[in-house]
Structure formats: C-alpha cells, structure tokens
Design a protein around this motif. Structure first.
Motif, PDB file in Angstrom:
ATOM      1  N   GLY A 164       0.741  -1.725   0.139  1.00 43.31           N
ATOM      2  CA  GLY A 164      -0.457  -0.188  -0.206  1.00 43.31           C
ATOM      3  C   GLY A 164       0.735   1.238  -0.389  1.00 43.31           C
ATOM      4  N   VAL A 165       1.707   1.142  -0.890  1.00 39.75           N
ATOM      5  CA  VAL A 165       3.094   2.159  -0.871  1.00 39.75           C
ATOM      6  C   VAL A 165       3.359   2.280  -1.929  1.00 39.75           C
ATOM      7  CG1 VAL A 165       3.837   2.119   1.753  1.00 39.75           C
ATOM      8  CG2 VAL A 165       5.203   1.017  -0.242  1.00 39.75           C
ATOM      9  N   TYR A 166       3.655   4.182  -2.450  1.00 35.16           N
ATOM     10  CA  TYR A 166       4.371   4.273  -3.449  1.00 35.16           C
ATOM     11  C   TYR A 166       5.564   4.353  -3.668  1.00 35.16           C
ATOM     12  CZ  TYR A 166      -0.619   5.527  -5.779  1.00 35.16           C
ATOM     13  OH  TYR A 166      -1.306   5.973  -6.212  1.00 35.16           O
ATOM     14  N   ALA A 167       6.853   3.800  -4.427  1.00 34.07           N
ATOM     15  CA  ALA A 167       7.852   3.858  -4.524  1.00 34.07           C
ATOM     16  C   ALA A 167       8.336   4.896  -5.597  1.00 34.07           C
ATOM     17  CB  ALA A 167       8.286   2.510  -4.267  1.00 34.07           C
ATOM     18  N   ASP A 168       9.659   5.653  -5.101  1.00 33.27           N
ATOM     19  CA  ASP A 168      10.281   5.638  -6.054  1.00 33.27           C
ATOM     20  C   ASP A 168      11.932   4.972  -6.441  1.00 33.27           C
ATOM     21  OD1 ASP A 168       9.264   7.968  -6.652  1.00 33.27           O
ATOM     22  OD2 ASP A 168       9.972   8.822  -4.941  1.00 33.27           O
ATOM     23  N   ILE A 169      11.982   4.235  -6.754  1.00 32.45           N
ATOM     24  CA  ILE A 169      12.822   3.134  -7.356  1.00 32.45           C
ATOM     25  C   ILE A 169      14.444   3.462  -7.849  1.00 32.45           C
ATOM     26  CG2 ILE A 169      13.918   0.745  -7.859  1.00 32.45           C
ATOM     27  CD1 ILE A 169      10.772  -0.017  -7.679  1.00 32.45           C
ATOM     28  N   LEU A 170      15.348   3.834  -6.951  1.00 34.83           N
ATOM     29  CA  LEU A 170      16.333   4.937  -7.619  1.00 34.83           C
ATOM     30  C   LEU A 170      17.429   3.609  -8.061  1.00 34.83           C
ATOM     31  CD1 LEU A 170      16.645   7.796  -4.947  1.00 34.83           C
ATOM     32  CD2 LEU A 170      14.815   7.747  -7.143  1.00 34.83           C
ATOM     33  N   ASP A 171      19.117   3.972  -9.002  1.00 39.12           N
ATOM     34  CA  ASP A 171      19.894   3.213  -8.964  1.00 39.12           C
ATOM     35  C   ASP A 171      21.346   4.433  -8.399  1.00 39.12           C
ATOM     36  OD1 ASP A 171      19.173   0.886  -9.794  1.00 39.12           O
ATOM     37  OD2 ASP A 171      19.085   1.965 -11.901  1.00 39.12           O
ATOM     38  N   ASP A 172      21.571   4.145  -7.160  1.00 38.70           N
ATOM     39  CA  ASP A 172      22.662   4.713  -6.761  1.00 38.70           C
ATOM     40  C   ASP A 172      24.098   4.892  -7.917  1.00 38.70           C
ATOM     41  OD1 ASP A 172      25.793   5.234  -5.402  1.00 38.70           O
ATOM     42  OD2 ASP A 172      23.779   5.280  -3.581  1.00 38.70           O
ATOM     43  N   PRO A 173      24.125   6.192  -8.207  1.00 37.78           N
ATOM     44  CA  PRO A 173      25.255   5.915  -9.117  1.00 37.78           C
ATOM     45  C   PRO A 173      27.124   6.334  -8.543  1.00 37.78           C
ATOM     46  CG  PRO A 173      24.881   8.479  -8.078  1.00 37.78           C
ATOM     47  CD  PRO A 173      23.896   7.038  -7.690  1.00 37.78           C
ATOM     48  N   ILE A 174      26.865   5.747  -7.448  1.00 35.47           N
ATOM     49  CA  ILE A 174      28.408   5.059  -7.555  1.00 35.47           C
ATOM     50  C   ILE A 174      28.725   3.272  -7.208  1.00 35.47           C
ATOM     51  CG2 ILE A 174      30.119   5.112  -4.850  1.00 35.47           C
ATOM     52  CD1 ILE A 174      28.744   7.580  -4.064  1.00 35.47           C
ATOM     53  N   ASP A 175      28.022   2.940  -6.513  1.00 37.73           N
ATOM     54  CA  ASP A 175      27.934   1.650  -6.475  1.00 37.73           C
ATOM     55  C   ASP A 175      26.630   0.502  -7.308  1.00 37.73           C
ATOM     56  OD1 ASP A 175      25.545   1.749  -5.074  1.00 37.73           O
ATOM     57  OD2 ASP A 175      26.828   0.540  -3.276  1.00 37.73           O
ATOM     58  N   HIS A 176      26.005   1.339  -7.923  1.00 33.95           N
ATOM     59  CA  HIS A 176      24.404   1.175  -8.640  1.00 33.95           C
ATOM     60  C   HIS A 176      24.007   0.138  -8.365  1.00 33.95           C
ATOM     61  CE1 HIS A 176      26.892   2.623 -12.155  1.00 33.95           C
ATOM     62  NE2 HIS A 176      27.980   1.797 -11.600  1.00 33.95           N
ATOM     63  N   SER A 177      23.999   0.225  -6.939  1.00 31.44           N
ATOM     64  CA  SER A 177      22.236  -0.327  -6.478  1.00 31.44           C
ATOM     65  C   SER A 177      21.539  -0.178  -5.773  1.00 31.44           C
ATOM     66  CB  SER A 177      23.529  -0.526  -4.968  1.00 31.44           C
ATOM     67  OG  SER A 177      23.249   0.591  -4.074  1.00 31.44           O
ATOM     68  N   ARG A 178      20.559  -0.428  -6.310  1.00 32.29           N
ATOM     69  CA  ARG A 178      19.062  -0.203  -6.099  1.00 32.29           C
ATOM     70  C   ARG A 178      18.457   0.373  -4.363  1.00 32.29           C
ATOM     71  NH1 ARG A 178      15.078  -1.738 -10.516  1.00 32.29           N
ATOM     72  NH2 ARG A 178      16.677  -1.425 -11.497  1.00 32.29           N
ATOM     73  N   VAL A 179      17.997   2.099  -4.617  1.00 34.97           N
ATOM     74  CA  VAL A 179      18.207   2.128  -3.419  1.00 34.97           C
ATOM     75  C   VAL A 179      15.945   2.762  -3.459  1.00 34.97           C
ATOM     76  CG1 VAL A 179      17.780   3.715  -1.587  1.00 34.97           C
ATOM     77  CG2 VAL A 179      19.817   2.635  -2.421  1.00 34.97           C
ATOM     78  N   MET A 180      15.053   2.425  -2.602  1.00 35.63           N
ATOM     79  CA  MET A 180      13.809   2.495  -2.430  1.00 35.63           C
ATOM     80  C   MET A 180      13.607   3.718  -1.722  1.00 35.63           C
ATOM     81  SD  MET A 180      12.558  -1.198  -2.942  1.00 35.63           S
ATOM     82  CE  MET A 180      13.419  -2.065  -1.677  1.00 35.63           C
ATOM     83  N   ARG A 181      11.904   4.703  -2.141  1.00 40.98           N
ATOM     84  CA  ARG A 181      11.914   5.633  -1.019  1.00 40.98           C
ATOM     85  C   ARG A 181      10.448   5.945  -1.733  1.00 40.98           C
ATOM     86  NH1 ARG A 181      14.119  11.366  -3.600  1.00 40.98           N
ATOM     87  NH2 ARG A 181      12.468  10.907  -4.802  1.00 40.98           N
ATOM     88  N   PHE A 182      10.353   5.134  -0.690  1.00 41.27           N
ATOM     89  CA  PHE A 182       8.173   5.413  -0.641  1.00 41.27           C
ATOM     90  C   PHE A 182       7.621   6.432   0.019  1.00 41.27           C
ATOM     91  CE2 PHE A 182      11.048   1.480   1.234  1.00 41.27           C
ATOM     92  CZ  PHE A 182      10.887   1.063   0.244  1.00 41.27           C
ATOM     93  N   ARG A 183       6.624   6.480  -0.034  1.00 42.00           N
ATOM     94  CA  ARG A 183       4.998   8.030   0.335  1.00 42.00           C
ATOM     95  C   ARG A 183       4.481   6.418   0.483  1.00 42.00           C
ATOM     96  NH1 ARG A 183       6.972   8.518  -5.012  1.00 42.00           N
ATOM     97  NH2 ARG A 183       4.879   9.036  -6.086  1.00 42.00           N
ATOM     98  N   ASN A 184       3.399   7.241   1.603  1.00 35.89           N
ATOM     99  CA  ASN A 184       2.046   6.246   0.841  1.00 35.89           C
ATOM    100  C   ASN A 184       1.090   6.626  -0.160  1.00 35.89           C
ATOM    101  OD1 ASN A 184       2.399   5.918   4.092  1.00 35.89           O
ATOM    102  ND2 ASN A 184       1.150   7.513   5.001  1.00 35.89           N
ATOM    103  N   ALA A 185      -0.032   5.145  -0.361  1.00 35.48           N
ATOM    104  CA  ALA A 185      -0.093   5.218  -1.429  1.00 35.48           C
ATOM    105  C   ALA A 185      -2.296   6.128  -1.396  1.00 35.48           C
ATOM    106  CB  ALA A 185      -0.769   4.249  -2.263  1.00 35.48           C
ATOM    107  N   VAL A 186      -1.825   6.362  -0.169  1.00 33.71           N
ATOM    108  CA  VAL A 186      -3.593   6.759   0.266  1.00 33.71           C
ATOM    109  C   VAL A 186      -3.195   8.116   0.939  1.00 33.71           C
ATOM    110  CG1 VAL A 186      -4.599   5.057  -0.032  1.00 33.71           C
ATOM    111  CG2 VAL A 186      -3.464   6.103   1.979  1.00 33.71           C
TER     112      VAL A 186
END
Length: 254
Positions: free
Chosen positions: A232-254
């Motif tokens: 039940g959340v929205y997510a922005d899925i980002l790639d770290d420019p240094i090690d290319h790992s994936r990081v998620m940032r969340f916010r409520n879907a309602v």
C-alpha cells in the motif's frame, strides 16, 4: 543442503496462516521473505525449521521429509533465530551461546575444548565477546538479538533461518549482522521488514495473507506495482550512481 516446502497449509482456529505455500531454497542461497505483518512469514519459518508440522503438505531437507527426522538431527542442520526468545534463567551471555552446542552433546560426546572454541568464535562474530560474562536480564534488546545470532552460529548449521534479525539493532550493528550473514557459507532464509535490505538477497518471496504471491530476484519482484499492491505504498526506485545498487524511497499510497 536444499530446503523445500511443498504445498504447505497451516490453520489455527479456522484461520489459515499458510495457504498452499511451495518454495525451494537452493544450497548456499540467501532467500528473503517479505510481506506485511501477519502475512505468514514467521509461521513459514517455523515450518521450515521443523518446529511446526504442516496440516497439509510437507517440509523437506534435500529429499527427506522432516516429519521422518529426529528433532536432534534437524537441530544439527538448521538453526533458527526467532524474533522473540526470552528466558527467565539467570544465565550469562556465554552460557546462552553455549546452548547452541546442545544438539551435538551426549554421554559419549561431552563438552570439549572444541566446543569452547566454537562458542568463542560465535561471540567474536557478533561482537559480543566483551559481554560474555554479563547476565542475560541485564542486556539491551540489541545485545540480546546479537546473542541469539551467536547461539545460532554456535550450532554450526548448514541452514540458517532468521526472523527479522535486525530488530532492536542500531544501524551499525544492522549492517554488520547482514554483512556477516551474507558472507556465511550457508543456506539462509531471512524474513525482513526493510525492503532495501531485501535487495541484497539472491531471491525473495512475497507473502500476502498466508500465500506466497511472488518469487524471484529482488530487482524483478520489487516493482512499483508490487509495492503498491502488497504494502500500500508508492515507491521511487533509484540506482545509486556510485555502486549501482538499487534504493527505494517510499510514500503512502493514500
């Protein structure tokens, strides 16, 4: 050693906690379990640990059903770190970790110098050697959690099951424990709340209302749509420019 669940059901008072769950964890794999509270992660771990016999279906080590195995034999292969495991006994940290050697002791195989060495190594692995003589009831929540993990390591298992092992840990110890687990030459099944931590697993399974609804590599499973439907959340899925790992940032879907 391969760990398998085949069409596992678990019901309590008419409420299905596990519903037709099947999965196979390959030798040496780190498999993450994610899902909302009450989705069945802990119940599934207890079935995989041989602590609960499924109402239907079965759990297997390689091709051997656990229902046919002695609990002692299972404990020599699988170690399980639960979320909450307390004791009223006045025992020290070292004594608590030494309990991990219990499955290997018998009148013909009493405690030895080798057992002492294994316990000492386990304490070192979780940075608890300096608290070895402290009484259990004086420990903080994070210190108790690290002691539980040391006890599991003292079992020298081939399979390690962990139920949200970073609960109560500060960020430094969270990172050190997860790094330790990743480096262990073991098959690991780990239930996690932190979805960014789940990105470091080889594969993950998503639990919803007792069912395993998705399974695969984290980058394939943890999509924006899956996060919205399951959590039940929205997510922005980002790639770290240094090690290319994936990081998620969340916010409520309602």
């Amino acid at each position: 050693m391969r760990l398998t669940a085949e069409r596992v059901d678990w019901t309590v008072h008419g409420h299905k906690l596990l519903d037709d769950v099947s999965l196979m964890v390959a030798p040496g794999e780190t498999f993450g379990l994610i899902g909302p509270n009450g989705s069945g992660k802990t119940t599934l771990l207890r079935v995989l640990a041989g602590l609960r016999k499924p109402k239907n279906g079965r759990a297997l080590l390689d091709d051997v059903p656990m229902s046919r195995m002695r609990q002692r034999d299972i404990a020599q292969t699988i170690a399980f770190v639960e979320q909450q495991a307390e004791t009223l006994d006045r025992i020290t940290v070292q004594q608590a970790v030494a309990l991990g050697r219990t499955p290997f002791l018998s009148p013909l195989h009493p405690w030895s110098d080798q057992d002492d060495a294994i316990v000492s190594r386990a304490l070192d692995d979780v940075s608890m050697r300096h608290l070895a003589d402290r009484l259990w009831h004086t420990l903080s929540g994070g210190e108790r959690q690290r002691t539980h993990i040391a006890r599991a390591l003292a079992q020298q298992p081939r399979i390690l099951l962990l139920d949200e092992p970073t609960n109560h840990l500060d960020i430094r110890h969270q990172l050190s424990i997860l790094q330790l687990v990743k480096q262990l030459p073991l098959t690991v099944v780990i239930a996690l709340h932190d979805l960014n931590q789940a990105m470091n697993c080889d594969r993950i399974g998503v639990m919803e209302a007792g069912r395993l609804v998705d399974i695969g590599p984290p980058r394939q499973v943890l999509t924006v749509d899956r996060l919205r439907r399951t959590f039940g959340v929205y997510a922005d899925i980002l790639d770290d420019p240094i090690d290319h790992s994936r990081v998620m940032r969340f916010r409520n879907a309602v």
